[in-house]
Motif scaffolding. Structure first.
Motif: not given
Lengths: 365, 424
Positions: A73-80
Motif C-alpha cells: 500500500t505504498g505511494v507508488d501503489y496508490s498512484v498506479n
C-alpha cells in the motif's frame, strides 16, 4: 437407378469436430484479448508491472477482490491504482466495446446486404453522428447528461435519427428492400456531409476539436461511458449471436432464405435496429473510427470461414483486440501528443488485410 | 395425402399482370410439368405457390390452409423450392448448404444435431454428391451445384417440391438419374412435384399431367396427351412438330420441325409434285418447302414418316391406308396432281409391289412432257423388291429423258432455273 456413393471421406463425425474447433478459436481469442488488455494497461508514460496491474484490477472487483492477498500500500501503489482504474482501464474497456460493436455491425450489414463493401457506416450513422457532434462543437454547446458529454449525446442522437430516416425512406409497407436501404444511406450521407463541410468552414478555432473527433479518439472515454454503452453492446451482441444461423441462410438471398423458413422481414428489422443501435453507441463514445467495421469481418472470414456462428464472436473479439492495440499505439507512439486512433486502424490494419487477401488468393490458385 | 389448391390466382409485378385466372389442384403422388414459352409466367407461378409473390386475387391452399397466412417456417416444412440458379455470396461447403435445408426443423435456440446430419447425408447420397460434402460450393460446377440444391430441398423433408428447370445444368446421365429419383419420391412418399420444363421430351417422360401457360394464363391443362399435342405447340410456341409415342419408353416425344412464323416470302410460281416413300422424301420436302415451292405429294401410306412430315407441313397429299397397295383410285388422284404440276421429283425410294404404281405415275408424267427429276443415290438394284419390275421401269425413265441427279441440292438448282424461266 440411384447409385450409392460409399466414398465417405469426410463423414458426419467430422462435421461435429468443427464445434470443437470453434471453441478452441474462441478460447484462443479470449486469451489474446486478456493479454492485449494487460499489455495496454501496463504501457504508457508510467510503466506499470503486469502483475501489479492485475492485482489492482482484481482487487477492485466485488467479492473476487477478497481472494487476492494483501497488496503493498505504498505511494507508488496508490498512484498506479489511480492510473489503472481512472485513466487506462475505462479507456481500454471503451475501446474494446467499440471494437466489438463496429466489427459485429460490419458482419451483420455485409451479410444482410450480401455485399462485401458494406460497413456499419453505410446506412448513414457516421454522417448523422458527425453532424450532431459538429453542431455541439460549432455552437459551443456545453452540457452533460447522466455524466455523458454533450458531443457524445448529440452524436448518438444524430446517428439514430439518420438511420431512422433512411429506414423509413427505404421502407415499402412492411418490406425493407436492402438495396434501397444502401442507396438511401449513401445519399443521406452525402447530404449530411455537405452540411458538415459548411459548418466546418464557419468553425475557426474549434475546427481542430471537430477534426479530431471525426478521426476517432478515446480521450473522452470515462467509466460513465462504459457503464452506459456496455449493456447495449453486450445485449446487441447476444441477439446477433442468436440469429447467426438465420444470417447464414440469408446469404443465399432473400427469396431462398424465406423458402428455407427464415422470416426475412423480421430478421432484417431486428438486425438493422440492433446493428444501428450498437454502432451509434460506439460512435458516440469514440467518434468515427474507420476500417474496423469493414475489414475485421473480412479478416475473420478468411481465418474462420463464413459461418456466422463463429464469425460473429470471433469478429467481436478480433475487433476488440485490434482497436485496443491501435488505441494504445495512438496514445503512446508520439507521447505526449495523442494521435487519432483512426490513423492507426488503417495504417496497421490495411497492410495486414492485404497480406491475408494475397495469401488466400495463393491458396485458391 | 397432401393437397394443393390454386384458386383463381391473379398476380402482378407492379401494374403488369403476370398471372391471370390460374386454377388447378394437385394431390400427393402427382408429378406435374409446367410448360410454356419464355415469359409465360412459369417461374412466377412457382414463386406464387412458394410464398414469395403474394397474389392480389385468389389463394394458394396447402391442405386447405392459405400459405400466405402460414409462417415462413411452417411453409418451409412443407414446400421446398429448387430455383433456377443459386448464388452463394461467401464460401460455404456443400454440406453446410444442404444442412440449411434442415432450418425449418431446427428450433430457434437449437443447432443441428446428429439426426439433421444423417438426413442431409442421406439426401446427398441420393443425389450422388456425398463425396463433395467438404468442397466449397463456389468451386463446384453448375451441375454439381444443382444437385446440391436438390439435396437441400430433399433435406427439407417436404410434401411439395417446386422445381424450376431442375436439370438445366445437368449432363444427360444425371438428368435421368435426378428425374428418376424425383419420380420415385413422388410415387413412394406421395410428394407433389411441380416442375418447370423447357425440354418437352423430359416432361413427357416423367410427368403425369401438365399445365401449359401462355401469357400468364393456362392455355391447356390435363393429361400429357391433351396438353402436348401438335395444335398446342403450333398455337403457343409457333413451331410445327411431330408428336408421337415412343415405341421404347411409350411416352410421348416431340420433334420440332420448323417455326411457323407467318411467311414473309412470296411462294414461288412453280408447283412441284414429289413422289417419295419410306422416309426418303423428308429432307427433299423440307428443302423444297423452305424455298417456298408449292408442293404436292403422292401416293404415300399413312404412318410412313414421309407422310408425317408432309401432313405436318400442310402439303396436299394423296394418301393410302397403312401397309396397303396403291389402289386404282389413289393412283388416278396422283396422276391428277401430277397434271397440275410443272415438275415432278422422284426421291431415292425403295420399291415393292405396293408402291410400284408410283413409278408408273412418274413415267406417265414424263410422257406428258413434264420436267422429271430423279434422285438416284442408291443403285436401283439394291432398292428393288419386285424381282426386277422396278428396275425395268427405272430404265424406261432413263430412256425417256428423266434428269438423274445425286442429291437435293441438284434438284433445287434445276428447279430454280425452271422457276426463273417461268417467272419471265
Amino acid at each position: 437407378m440411384v447409385t450409392w456413393n460409399m466414398r465417405n471421406k469426410s463423414g458426419e463425425k467430422d462435421y461435429f469436430k468443427r464445434f470443437v474447433r470453434w471453441k478452441i478459436i474462441i478460447i484462443f481469442l479470449v486469451l489474446a484479448l486478456i493479454l492485449t488488455i494487460t499489455f495496454a494497461v501496463t504501457i504508457g508514460p508510467k510503466q506499470i508491472p503486469p502483475m501489479d496491474a492485475w492485482k489492482i484490477i482484481v482487487k477492485n472487483i466485488p467479492f473476487l477482490g477478497n481472494l487476492v492477498g494483501d497488496v503493498s500500500t505504498g505511494v507508488d501503489y496508490s498512484v498506479n491504482q489511480s492510473i489503472v482504474l481512472q485513466i487506462r482501464l475505462p479507456r481500454i474497456i471503451a475501446a474494446s466495446m467499440v471494437g466489438v460493436a463496429l466489427a459485429v455491425s460490419g458482419v451483420v450489414l455485409q451479410g444482410l446486404l450480401r455485399n462485401p463493401m458494406a460497413d456499419p457506416y453505410v446506412i448513414g450513422i457516421s454522417a448523422g453522428a458527425a453532424l450532431g457532434a459538429s453542431i455541439v462543437i460549432g455552437f459551443g454547446i456545453g452540457f452533460s447528461f447522466l455524466g455523458i458529454d454533450a458531443i457524445q449525446l448529440m452524436a448518438l442522437l444524430g446517428g439514430l435519427i439518420t438511420v431512422f430516416v433512411v429506414y423509413n425512406i427505404a421502407r415499402i409497407g412492411p418490406r425493407i428492400p436492402m438495396l434501397t436501404v444502401l442507396l438511401a444511406g449513401i445519399a443521406i450521407t452525402s447530404f449530411l456531409s455537405a452540411i458538415i463541410s459548411f459548418i466546418m468552414i464557419t468553425l475557426g478555432e474549434s475546427l481542430h476539436a471537430l477534426v479530431f473527433w471525426l478521426f476517432g479518439s478515446f480521450t473522452l472515454s470515462s467509466w460513465d461511458n462504459v457503464v452506459v454503452a456496455m449493456p447495449f453492446i453486450i445485449i446487441g451482441l447476444i441477439v446477433i449471436v442468436i440469429f447467426s444461423r438465420q444470417l447464414n441462410i440469408m446469404l443465399l438471398g432473400e427469396d431462398e432464405a424465406q423458402q428455407l423458413g427464415v422470416d426475412i422481414e423480421k430478421l432484417k428489422k431486428i438486425m438493422l435496429v440492433v446493428a444501428s443501435l450498437i454502432t451509434a453507441v460506439a460512435v458516440s463514445i469514440s467518434g468515427i473510427i474507420g476500417f474496423i467495421g469493414l475489414i475485421i469481418p473480412h479478416i475473420a472470414r478468411i481465418l474462420v470461414g463464413p459461418d456466422h456462428r463463429i464469425l460473429v464472436p470471433s469478429s467481436a473479439l478480433a475487433g476488440a483486440i485490434i482497436l485496443v492495440l491501435c488505441d494504445t499505439a495512438a496514445r503512446t507512439i508520439m507521447d505526449p501528443v495523442e494521435l487519432p486512433v483512426g490513423v492507426f486502424t488503417a495504417f496497421f490494419g490495411v497492410p495486414f488485410f492485404l497480406y491475408l487477401l494475397r495469401k488466400k488468393k495463393a491458396i485458391a490458385m | 395425402m397432401v393437397k394443393l389448391n390454386i384458386n383463381d390466382v391473379d398476380c402482378f409485378y407492379g401494374s403488369v399482370k403476370v398471372l391471370e385466372n390460374i386454377v388447378f389442384s394437385v394431390e400427393g403422388g402427382e408429378f406435374v410439368g409446367i410448360l410454356g414459352p419464355n415469359g409465360s409466367g412459369k417461374t412466377t407461378l412457382l414463386k406464387t405457390i412458394g410464398r414469395i409473390l403474394k397474389p392480389q386475387i385468389g389463394t394458394i391452399l396447402l391442405d386447405d390452409i392459405d400459405v400466405y397466412i402460414m409462417k415462413a417456417m411452417e411453409v418451409a416444412k412443407n414446400i421446398a423450392v429448387v430455383p433456377q440458379d443459386t448464388s452463394v455470396a461467401f464460401d460455404f461447403t456443400a454440406l453446410d448448404l444442404v444442412l440449411m435445408g434442415r432450418n425449418p426443423h431446427i428450433g430457434f435456440f437449437e443447432t443441428e444435431n446428429e439426426k439433421d446430419i444423417a438426413i442431409s447425408k442421406k439426401s446427398m447420397e441420393l443425389t450422388n454428391i456425398w463425396n463433395l460434402a467438404d468442397r466449397n460450393v463456389s468451386e463446384l460446377s453448375g451441375g454439381e451445384k444443382q444437385r446440391v440444391i436438390i439435396a437441400r430441398a430433399l433435406a427439407q423433408d417436404p410434401k411439395v417440391m417446386l422445381l424450376d428447370e431442375p436439370t438445366s445444368h445437368l449432363d444427360i446421365n444425371y438428368q435421368i438419374e435426378m428425374m428418376d429419383l424425383l419420380k420415385e419420391l413422388c410415387k413412394k412418399e406421395g410428394l407433389i412435384i411441380l416442375a418447370v420444363f423447357h425440354d418437352f421430351n423430359l416432361a413427357a417422360r416423367y410427368c403425369d399431367s401438365a399445365i401449359l401457360l401462355s401469357k400468364g394464363k393456362i392455355a391447356s391443362i390435363g393429361s400429357l396427351d391433351a396438353v402436348l399435342n401438335k395444335e398446342n405447340l403450333q398455337k403457343i410456341f409457333h413451331v410445327n412438330a411431330i408428336v408421337k409415342q415412343h415405341p421404347l419408353t411409350s411416352s410421348l416425344y416431340v420433334v420440332p420441325l420448323s417455326t411457323s412464323k407467318p411467311e414473309t416470302v412470296r411462294p414461288k410460281n412453280l408447283t412441284v409434285h414429289v413422289v417419295c416413300g419410306g422416309g426418303t422424301g423428308v429432307s427433299l420436302i423440307r428443302t423444297l418447302s423452305k424455298h417456298n415451292y408449292r408442293l404436292t405429294t403422292g401416293v404415300l401410306n399413312v404412318l410412313d414418316s414421309d407422310y408425317d412430315v408432309v401432313s405436318t407441313l400442310g402439303i396436299p397429299v394423296v394418301s393410302e391406308a397403312p401397309f396397303s397397295e396403291i389402289t386404282e383410285e389413289s393412283h388416278r388422284a396422283n396422276l391428277n396432281k401430277i397434271d397440275n404440276a410443272k415438275a415432278v421429283v422422284l426421291s431415292n425410294t425403295p420399291f415393292g409391289y405396293g408402291n410400284l404404281k408410283n413409278l408408273e405415275a412418274v413415267i406417265a408424267s414424263l410422257e406428258k412432257g413434264v420436267t422429271t427429276i430423279v434422285v438416284d443415290k442408291t443403285p436401283i438394284q439394291e432398292r428393288d423388291f419386285t424381282g426386277g419390275k422396278a428396275q425395268a421401269l427405272y430404265m424406261e425413265l432413263k430412256d425417256k429423258g428423266a434428269i438423274f441427279v445425286k442429291n437435293c441440292d441438284h434438284v433445287l438448282s434445276i428447279l430454280d432455273t425452271l422457276e426463273s424461266k417461268i417467272g419471265k
